[in-house]
Write an enzyme that holds these catalytic residues in place. Structure first.
Site, PDB file in Angstrom:
ATOM      1  N   GLY A 277      58.463 140.163  24.324  1.00 28.13           N
ATOM      2  CA  GLY A 277      57.390 139.134  24.457  1.00 28.13           C
ATOM      3  C   GLY A 277      58.047 138.123  25.664  1.00 28.13           C
ATOM      4  CE  LYS A 278      64.388 137.836  24.996  1.00 29.46           C
ATOM      5  NZ  LYS A 278      65.781 138.474  25.031  1.00 29.46           N
ATOM      6  CB  VAL A 279      58.564 140.070  31.144  1.00 29.34           C
ATOM      7  CG1 VAL A 279      57.754 140.457  32.098  1.00 29.34           C
ATOM      8  CG2 VAL A 279      60.022 139.450  31.513  1.00 29.34           C
TER       9      VAL A 279
END
Lengths: 310, 310, 310, 310
Positions: A277-279
């Site tokens: 979920g970082k990108v």
């Protein structure tokens, strides 16, 4: 068939092309060229959008000659938040305080260099004497700063206001662009702080930055990140999205020579970052595997050309 | 001629060789094999000498399955000072608190993984739910710690005494092996500290570690360092020698896939470090360019075999 | 969940482990270690199966000290078909005709070496005088060979019968293991052929090998390939499957430092090879990204241990 | 001090720079940028001098979109001798006979691609059907060629005269630029030759090329080489200098991602080549470590700009 919609267009290279014209030709090609062209499209979109623009700067980019590029990007509003290493700030300060880096060679006799008091950074030479100036100047700055509790970012802003605007740290202070440097103790700035705090107070909290940094992330509308190399700057920028409800960066560009197979974060793909979920799932994200001292100037020249056009 | 004294001895590989016997055969060879054999000789000499033994641990070595190797090295006195990344400590705590990493695949659909709440680290899968446990446990530990001024090392020791000895952080606390982690804010430990300090006090000073670390360097007789990957751990260990009168590390071994040509510190050669005085002129220093998850177990198995022998 | 079935087992490394015991511990781990353990399983299965065993040998493996490993693999029936570069054969002949390679250093003054008539191959030194012996001996062999039309493989067998069995080329001739070297003109053997054919006849057909090679592929039951490096040997072995009705190799192992992102065949993944039908859909295929001078001896020691066991 | 003569000049990057202006800014910098600028200076000098200009083309450069660059370099006299791989010629012929390469993705399901008859080359897709056209056309060409003894170069010229000038192989034939391809059997051209020679004669000698190639080397005044990647083209060009009395190439430029540490020829430094006499002691030689699909277009655009200027 859907997979066969976009034929490779063989690049047409002519004399006197502008950098953007060159990258446009790469846009019909594949491998690194195709990725660089895609990175430029992402960068342009990210800059035109209502984006909070993060810039992760690892590697010895200041000694390599990328310092003015960063200064100008900050001055012109292309960077909202800079995350970098202690080393880049040290070398920035060395130059603003009158020092120079020198073109040397990577096939040097390092023991002879040691005896001549020249420090080597691949093919860059740095006279060790510059660190004496650096030490004196930085201790003066430390002495002038109020020893109240502060964050690393605040410390860097304090320093920034005490050096010329022709430096990364100076221009950032004047333009209210925060510089985060989580590993600052891991640099000659840290070593000077060690000297200073043997006799003086200087209270810099390890975690205080996170409040300001997370606030920026929470308050951002859209988010984009350009990563030069990996290391702490890349991870620090990306990890913020684990705990923000944004669903990850909307734009991400990575310029690196690191490879995924060793499993380290520096070489990790931006796809991998999506699993965390970082990108974001819908993000425009691209990695260009080539020397950043080549690809960053290209991206910057070409995106400036595009933005100036309209 | 002096340059032609040591003929390459073609390796003789047989069934049932011990790891040390294998590396001995590599000792007659060149390229990576020759360097690995040389690294083992340096490691053995460093361990037999009166050496303060530094260990720099970067990369995602705990998820990859190297955690017990590090635990055992600490338990058996092979490591005096550990410098590592926040990530390795986070993943160490995840396991001591009952979590697991899983063998996955590097050619995964990361958006599907995201929806299944599985985080990917190259070919390792980690259920995101483990972070809930991690968060709860770590906030409990933070709550139990006296909020007095402390260094990052002291914070890690406090945590270490509150977790099992079957962890890197736990065994280090019990064996009085200090763990330094200058970039701790750049990890999920940092993110939890951010949560915690929204409502509680926790005063961890950025520069305080340097006093303890530099004291160790000053008080050392001989010094040696084994670097797994580069990053902050490598630089933090090496930079200490700039300001100590030792003249640089006496032994240094680097296991890495990073390359020198990009100019970053991670890929820098140990020769380059000599120009800075970080590694001594007369030091025994060797870099092995190969995946550390392969070379570290070999080095450890072989050096244990040698040391046990006499 | 199905994706979380196999927890990473932290490696347990002890003194006096055999190489196979070491690799077994790697089998619970990830990244390069996990891949190496998988490569060993594939190699064992390939050797136990009714497999035609191809070996692709690129890189300067003979100067590096891997020559005896190859000789013994041929002697013991682990290799049915060898595809290699001219360079490996040249250096094999240099040694069988009394020459030696020497351990040197990669940080050498190459102009000084030139003046001392020492050729450098990374950290290996080779006295240029060895090539005079090589030239004389090879021209004698050429003179003794009937100049009738032949394939490159036949030429190499002719040479093999005229040198000692303690060489790759010699043992292969005696064991009826064909050696294919499509780019033989690209080597010092080629240069000697140029000298020889200025005054003599030597008719070696470029495409004749393909008949014999394709016959081997057609007649194989199961097929397996071990690739040390990439280059012509890798491509030549793989391309055969495009035109055979086998549906690709059943087993494939690749030991390399090359990376996929540049798009070259050397670094291409074995998955990519599946899209071409070069590697089978159901094949067991694994790439280990680490120095082959380290991984090949490990694989060979461990697989010999396993096969000897039963 | 002599070592500190040339300060790094921080790059100044502006909108609308031409490619040569960009590279000039890199000329004050270090690492990859500095090397690329130096490569351009060497390339310009090599082209302005009375140089026989060799071009080594490895890697999948035609599928990547570099085909027209090569065609135009040949057409405009920038290449006197081309040495390449069979693959580049195959993909050149595929395009001249109406086929296309397509932009795909490197994270593909290769088994699904297999079933759809799409071959993958990193992020390029190629419909397998193109090879049917290729086969038919090439067998027609083979049938039209007189089966007399010939060299590989002569075979390629024969093919070149039978295809359009909008191809590498076609323009080279028309411009009398010889193409050498020592490993031609290692390509789909080789596989078609295998088919053809099951029923027809085609006598292509393995070593015959060397006479023509060595004559070119002997007759050259000054010599220069540009290497895109390594492999057979690099070695074949360099090895010629071992037996010519020239003392090595006068100019050499290498664009590669390969690294020296594995000891293979592809990653070997040009310094190493000096120890063999392949590159001259006084030669201007430089290696740029970055993706060639990025660096070659830059070099070509910039050198054309310079040469057109005067």
């Amino acid at each position: 068939m859907d997979k066969l919609r976009r034929p490779v267009k063989q690049m047409d290279i002519r004399a006197k092309m502008t950098v953007d014209e060159l990258v446009k030709e790469m846009g019909g090609a594949a491998f690194g060229a195709g990725r660089l062209a895609e990175a430029l499209d992402v960068y342009e979109a990210m800059l035109r959008d209502d984006t909070t623009k993060f810039f992760g700067l690892a590697g010895a980019m200041v000694p390599a000659g990328m310092r003015k590029i960063i200064i100008d990007l900050i001055a012109d509003g292309y960077i909202d938040v800079l995350v970098t290493t202690g080393a880049n700030l040290v070398h920035d300060l060395i130059e603003v305080w009158g020092g120079h880096h020198y073109r040397g060679t990577s096939v040097a006799d390092d023991i002879e260099l040691r005896r001549q008091q020249i420090n080597r950074i691949f093919d860059v030479f740095l006279p060790e004497g510059h660190f004496s100036t650096f030490e004196k100047k930085l201790l003066d700055v430390f002495a002038a700063i109020d020893a109240k509790d502060m964050s690393i970012r605040e410390l860097l802003t304090e320093i920034g206001h005490r050096v010329g605007a022709d430096s990364i740290i100076g221009v950032a202070a004047r333009k209210n662009v925060p510089i985060f440097c989580p590993a600052i103790a891991d640099s000659v700035i840290g070593l000077q702080a060690w000297l200073h705090t043997q006799t003086h107070k200087l209270n810099v909290d390890t975690f205080k930055d996170l409040h300001e940094f997370m606030d920026i992330c929470y308050n951002a509308n859209r988010t984009g990140a350009l990563f030069v190399g990996g290391g702490v700057p890349k991870n620090f920028i990306l990890q913020s999205m684990i705990v923000t409800p944004k669903g990850g960066f909307d734009y991400a560009i990575q310029l690196t020579m690191d490879r995924p197979e060793t499993g380290g974060l520096s070489g990790a793909t931006l796809d991998e970052a999506k699993s965390w979920g970082k990108v974001g799932e819908e993000a425009r994200a691209v990695t260009v595997y080539a020397d950043a001292t080549i690809t960053l100037p290209i991206l910057v020249a070409a995106v400036r050309e595009r933005l100036e056009r309209k």
